[in-house]
Design a protein around this motif. Structure first.
Motif, mmCIF file in Angstrom:
data_model
loop_
_atom_site.group_PDB
_atom_site.id
_atom_site.type_symbol
_atom_site.label_atom_id
_atom_site.label_comp_id
_atom_site.label_asym_id
_atom_site.label_seq_id
_atom_site.Cartn_x
_atom_site.Cartn_y
_atom_site.Cartn_z
ATOM 1 N N GLN A 12 0.825 -1.197 0.000
ATOM 2 C CA GLN A 12 0.000 0.000 0.000
ATOM 3 C C GLN A 12 0.867 1.258 0.000
ATOM 4 N N ALA A 13 1.969 1.202 0.796
ATOM 5 C CA ALA A 13 2.884 2.346 0.833
ATOM 6 C C ALA A 13 3.510 2.589 -0.533
ATOM 7 N N ASN A 14 3.889 1.487 -1.214
ATOM 8 C CA ASN A 14 4.475 1.619 -2.557
ATOM 9 C C ASN A 14 3.463 2.206 -3.543
ATOM 10 N N GLU A 15 2.227 1.720 -3.458
ATOM 11 C CA GLU A 15 1.207 2.258 -4.354
ATOM 12 C C GLU A 15 0.979 3.741 -4.093
ATOM 13 N N CYS A 16 0.958 4.104 -2.788
ATOM 14 C CA CYS A 16 0.799 5.508 -2.422
ATOM 15 C C CYS A 16 1.978 6.331 -2.930
ATOM 16 N N VAL A 64 4.683 9.950 -6.663
ATOM 17 C CA VAL A 64 5.739 10.159 -7.666
ATOM 18 C C VAL A 64 5.127 10.636 -8.980
ATOM 19 N N THR A 65 3.990 10.025 -9.351
ATOM 20 C CA THR A 65 3.311 10.444 -10.583
ATOM 21 C C THR A 65 2.869 11.899 -10.493
ATOM 22 N N GLU A 66 2.273 12.239 -9.325
ATOM 23 C CA GLU A 66 1.838 13.625 -9.136
ATOM 24 C C GLU A 66 3.031 14.577 -9.158
ATOM 25 N N ARG A 67 4.118 14.153 -8.469
ATOM 26 C CA ARG A 67 5.293 15.014 -8.412
ATOM 27 C C ARG A 67 5.937 15.167 -9.789
ATOM 28 N N THR A 68 5.937 14.060 -10.563
ATOM 29 C CA THR A 68 6.483 14.128 -11.927
ATOM 30 C C THR A 68 5.673 15.095 -12.776
#
Length: 519
Positions: free
Chosen positions: A261-265, A270-274
């Motif tokens: 779950q932490a990885n998915e979060c 990361v996607t948002e930050r990218t």
């Protein structure tokens, strides 16, 4: 080997002759005592024993043999010419003999009996060897079973203490043991816990690994019996090998639900930050473009009033201040400052232009160098300088930018020359193996090392990093004109060409500027 025991030499010779005619090996003894000594030293397959002998008779010899584990199984065939009564025959069998023959002996019958007893002895010996071997094998298997049981107990004890779900699978794939956490996900050990439908295809590959005898692992979701929630686990099953064969399998389920779950979060973040960074990069590119336009406009607008200042001050000087030495000195200082300001604006504009993306193409550095020398020919002649040149390479670059680098380095070599010493400039190039200043020469290397060497004033290498920083200067600007931007521009250009620039120098002994560029 057959042992003949008889106190009469003639009987021994006769019997020996009969046996040897049939290819049977024979040894002899002429008394019971001699027979015992020989029996203790070597093994015999059959003993033909005379009953009546002086000293120790045949019955006593056989009784002695029966008392020893080594000799008790040797078959004994009694021969007697005197004691033919039933009681003596019975005593012979009771003492341990296998047969009792009275003399005179039928040689054919004797040979048949001897061969029969020899065969029985060999068969008995083989059976004994087989029995001993089986007994030893049983002991070995018993020890192995005990060891295996002990290891199984140890393994079970270890699995009980594990926080993960742990289990043991037999060679045929059935579950033999599972620790306590197992029962949070499965009611019993008749089958595995319920697997999420989307993970079934990966889980079913276990059957292939079971048949192949290879380690298996996969990521799988299994249902908790109490919460009915599917949780992520790493399932791993490894074979336990004993004597090069698989005896069982040991498996674990390691809970990775929180980590998953932490990885998915994290992936979402990361996607948002990218996405944010891409937006920032686009904004930054737009700002850079605006900044370049601003620099161009500002430099143009700043240089125009400076030109007017220079023109009007020169007019004032020529028309109104020729007779005032003090005023002329002030005017000259003002003009000098205005020239420096104009040069500074020009250099800043050049520096800002380096941020623009320009497509490189094959550039012959020999042509670039000739253009630079053509522009500086007046300064070279006025200083009586000599310039020696080696053949330079062709590289993929931007000619205008590379021209700035070479012009800056040659110009500095002329500018920072020693008084009363004619400048001497050497420009060399060599192929090297790697992108290092001290890389060895290599005819097939991927880089070119270009060196611009002079015999000027030099500098202290302790300040090497400082000379490539914008607005930094090691010399008195009243003695040596400059803005302190030239080498910073050179460094930025070389780095944009995926190269590096450095220098070696010593105060009063000149400098060598080293440029490394990919070919």
């Amino acid at each position: 080997m057959i042992l003949i025991v008889d106190d009469i030499r003639a009987n021994i010779v006769a019997l020996k002759k009969i046996l040897e005619l049939h290819g049977l090996p024979v040894d002899t003894a002429e008394s019971g005592e001699e027979a015992l000594r020989k029996i203790l030293k070597r093994d015999y397959s059959l003993i033909i024993m005379d009953v009546q002998m002086p000293g120790m008779d045949g019955f006593e010899v056989v009784e002695n043999l029966a008392g020893s584990n080594r000799t008790k199984d040797i078959p004994v065939l009694f021969l007697s010419a005197v004691n033919k009564q039933k009681k003596f025959i019975s005593k012979g069998y009771e003492s341990g003999g296998v047969d009792y023959i009275t003399k005179p002996v039928d040689s054919d019958l004797l040979i048949l009996k001897v061969k029969t007893f020899l065969k029985l002895y060999e068969q008995k010996k083989e059976l004994k060897d087989i029995r001993d071997m089986l007994s030893k094998e049983v002991e070995i298997r018993k020890e192995a079973q005990e060891k295996l049981s002990s290891q199984m107990e140890e393994l079970t004890s270890v699995l009980k203490s594990l926080p993960q779900i742990a289990f043991i699978i037999s060679r045929n794939g059935s579950i033999d043991y599972a620790n306590e956490p197992w029962y949070q996900y499965a009611a019993d050990t008749t089958g595995f816990p319920e697997v999420h439908p989307e993970d079934c295809s990966g889980f079913q590959k276990w059957q292939y690994h079971l048949s192949e005898g290879t380690q298996f692992s996969c990521e799988v979701r299994i249902r908790n019996l109490k919460s009915h929630e599917f949780r992520y686990f790493i399932m791993k099953i490894v074979p336990v090998i004993h004597h090069e064969s698989i005896t069982r399998w040991v498996g674990t389920f390691t809970d990775i639900h929180e980590q998953k779950q932490a990885n998915e979060c994290l992936e979402i973040k990361v996607t948002e930050r990218t996405r944010e960074l891409m937006a920032k990069n686009e904004e930054l590119e737009f700002r850079n473009h605006e900044l370049q336009q601003f620099s161009w406009v500002v430099s143009h607008d700043l240089k125009e009033p400076i030109r007017k200042i220079e023109i009007f001050i020169k007019i004032i000087k020529e028309k109104y201040l020729q007779d005032n030495a003090t005023a002329v000195d002030y005017i000259d200082r003002t003009l000098s400052s205005a020239e420096r300001m104009s040069k500074l604006i020009t250099d800043l504009l050049d520096y800002s232009r380096l941020s623009a993306i320009v497509k490189p193409y094959p550039t012959d550095l020999n042509d670039v160098l000739q253009e630079v020398l053509s522009d500086l020919d007046y300064l070279i002649e006025s200083k009586n300088a000599t310039v020696s040149i080696e053949d330079l390479p062709v590289i993929n670059g931007v000619p205008s930018q590379l021209r700035q680098v070479i012009q800056n380095l040659v110009g500095n070599a002329l500018k920072f020359s020693r008084a009363e010493v004619a400048p001497k400039i050497e420009i060399t190039a060599e192929r090297i193996a790697s992108k290092e200043p001290d890389s060895p020469m290599d005819a097939s290397g991927a880089y070119s090392r270009i060196i611009v060497k002079d015999n000027g004033i030099g500098f202290d290498e302790a300040y090497l990093d400082k000379i490539f920083i914008i607005f930094q200067s090691l010399n008195d600007r009243r003695s040596y004109e400059g803005t302190g931007i030239g080498l910073a521009i050179a460094k930025k250009i070389i780095e944009k060409h995926n190269g590096l620039i450095t220098a070696k120098s010593e105060v009063g002994s000149g400098s060598s500027f080293i440029i490394i560029l990919p070919l």
